[in-house]
Write a protein that holds these residues in place. Structure first.
Motif, PDB file in Angstrom:
ATOM      1  N   ARG A  60     -15.956  10.570 -24.429  1.00  0.00           N
ATOM      2  CA  ARG A  60     -16.690  10.684 -23.509  1.00  0.00           C
ATOM      3  C   ARG A  60     -17.130  12.207 -23.315  1.00  0.00           C
ATOM      4  O   ARG A  60     -18.429  12.514 -22.983  1.00  0.00           O
ATOM      5  N   ASP A  61     -16.100  13.214 -23.267  1.00  0.00           N
ATOM      6  CA  ASP A  61     -16.281  14.395 -23.126  1.00  0.00           C
ATOM      7  C   ASP A  61     -17.220  15.048 -24.250  1.00  0.00           C
ATOM      8  O   ASP A  61     -18.066  16.115 -23.914  1.00  0.00           O
ATOM      9  N   THR A  64     -20.924  14.190 -23.582  1.00  0.00           N
ATOM     10  CA  THR A  64     -21.301  14.926 -22.776  1.00  0.00           C
ATOM     11  C   THR A  64     -21.950  16.084 -23.006  1.00  0.00           C
ATOM     12  O   THR A  64     -22.733  16.871 -22.404  1.00  0.00           O
ATOM     13  N   GLN A  65     -20.924  16.971 -23.728  1.00  0.00           N
ATOM     14  CA  GLN A  65     -21.135  18.417 -24.126  1.00  0.00           C
ATOM     15  C   GLN A  65     -22.151  18.636 -25.445  1.00  0.00           C
ATOM     16  O   GLN A  65     -23.053  19.466 -25.297  1.00  0.00           O
ATOM     17  N   PRO A  67     -24.825  15.920 -26.456  1.00  0.00           N
ATOM     18  CA  PRO A  67     -25.707  14.648 -26.492  1.00  0.00           C
ATOM     19  C   PRO A  67     -26.604  14.661 -27.789  1.00  0.00           C
ATOM     20  O   PRO A  67     -27.075  13.687 -27.954  1.00  0.00           O
ATOM     21  N   THR A 133     -22.381   5.133 -18.013  1.00  0.00           N
ATOM     22  CA  THR A 133     -22.544   6.677 -17.739  1.00  0.00           C
ATOM     23  C   THR A 133     -23.496   7.184 -19.094  1.00  0.00           C
ATOM     24  O   THR A 133     -24.171   7.857 -18.996  1.00  0.00           O
ATOM     25  N   HIS A 134     -23.129   6.261 -20.230  1.00  0.00           N
ATOM     26  CA  HIS A 134     -23.896   6.822 -21.286  1.00  0.00           C
ATOM     27  C   HIS A 134     -24.675   5.718 -21.703  1.00  0.00           C
ATOM     28  O   HIS A 134     -24.322   4.711 -22.408  1.00  0.00           O
TER      29      HIS A 134
END
Length: 381
Positions: A60-61, A64-65, A67, A133-134
């Protein structure tokens, strides 16, 4: 078996600029190296798999960092399914749980090495949160593995923050998730197929609900996986022209786009994901026709890695020839982002193009279109 240390990236920059996509990899096993690696590799995008509870947040991180470079995939790998309990209430004890999911029944001394299990329902909550979220996230790595045995240590090997860099001379056993000493120290204990299936189905329901593609692991389970998906497909198919004209009511048909399997009309909730990738497919060539029947209400893709699939020799070439051109993907299945990952991806691209008789540019464009169709449901950027 391919010697991964001999992998070489000799593709010209003009070919990489066409877009080469890794359909399945695990670089969050070495998370600290990921940022630096993304600055030196030419791979357009990495489809990064989660496999267990502790790496969901890392995937996930990373997504997010970065994309623009990473497509996340959240899921629970069959190797770790014994760590989940599926009952509504917690088991009486971890010993009661492990006796119910492992074969043969393990002794107390072995179960002492294992952690307390957690609930499948709690993991599904995490999975749903990440999927919501994604918006482009996949569900994976999920599946069935009938050959895997737990290590005698009770601990599954992780490369988290390894001191080994991606140009090391580590053996192929290390590449595939085990160091050589622990690979030789396997217990006789396997996870019951019924338990693996229950965990798989729970994740497939999430993928179906959110209409996300799935990346599926299958070892000595290709027939079983086909049966599982066939049951989900029961009552659904792409109608023939004659059936459309007659407007028959006996069978429920779902109108799907023939290129990517995405529903194009109606709001009915499908009980299966529209797009499926059988990663590092090792099944027989003749089974590919079953998975790629154009009447199926889902699009099934086949992804290949030089690390895994090269061990099958001529059978691998037969499989590649049997896969329709528009259903073929490539992957590194490597645990560390960097130049070695890029070299492994270059090797499989070259091999696929050679077997398929494609010019390199043609093959890269085809593989890129396929990856976009699988991940996004379209071949558009």
């Amino acid at each position: 078996m391919f010697d991964f240390t001999a992998a070489e990236d000799d593709l010209p920059s003009s070919v990489w600029e066409l877009g080469i996509y890794d359909a399945h990899c695990h670089p969050t096993d070495n998370y600290k190296r990921l940022a630096e690696a993304l600055g030196i590799i030419d791979i357009s995008k990495l489809t990064i798999m989660a496999t267990r509870l502790d790496d969901q947040v890392k995937v996930r991180d990373a997504a997010t960092q970065y994309p623009e470079r990473i497509v996340p995939s959240f899921g629970y790998h069959p190797w770790f399914t014994h760590l989940l309990y599926t009952s509504p209430m917690p088991p009486e004890s971890k010993y009661h749980h492990y006796r119910s999911v492992l074969l043969p029944e393990p002794p107390t001394e072995f179960m002492d090495l294992l952690p307390d299990p957690v609930s499948l329902s709690s993991f599904i909550e995490i999975l749903i949160e990440n999927i919501e979220t994604h918006k482009n996230a996949l569900v994976g790595e999920i599946g069935i593995d009938r050959s895997f045995r737990l290590p005698k240590s009770g601990k599954l090997i992780s490369f988290e923050e390894s001191d080994t860099d991606d140009s090391s001379s580590a053996s192929s056993e290390v590449v595939n998730g085990h160091n050589s000493s622990d690979t030789k120290k396997l217990s006789p204990f396997t996870v019951k197929q019924e338990h693996q299936t229950e965990v798989l189905l729970a994740q497939l329901r999430v993928a179906a609900k959110f209409r996300r593609p799935v990346s599926v692991h299958g070892v000595q389970a290709h027939g079983i996986l086909y049966e599982i998906f066939s049951r989900l497909w029961t009552g659904y198919s792409v109608p023939t022209r004659r059936q459309k004209k007659k407007e028959k009511e006996e069978q429920k048909f779902v109108k799907l786009d023939m290129e990517d399997g995405t529903p194009k009309s109606g709001n009915d909730q499908l009980p299966f994901p529209a797009r499926i990738c059988l990663h590092s497919y090792s099944g027989p060539p003749d089974q590919i026709k079953l998975w790629t029947n154009r009447k199926l209400p889902a699009a099934v893709y086949f992804s290949f890695s030089i690390l895994i699939n090269s061990r099958y020799g001529d059978k691998f070439k037969q499989v590649l020839r049997a896969v329709p051109d528009d259903r073929l993907l490539v992957e590194s299945d490597f645990h560390m982002a960097g130049k070695k990952m890029q070299a492994l991806l270059a090797e499989i691209v070259k091999f696929v193009c050679e077997v398929k008789g494609w010019e390199l540019d043609q093959g890269v464009r085809t593989l890129g279109n396929n990856w976009r169709a699988f991940v996004y449901g379209t071949d558009d950027l």
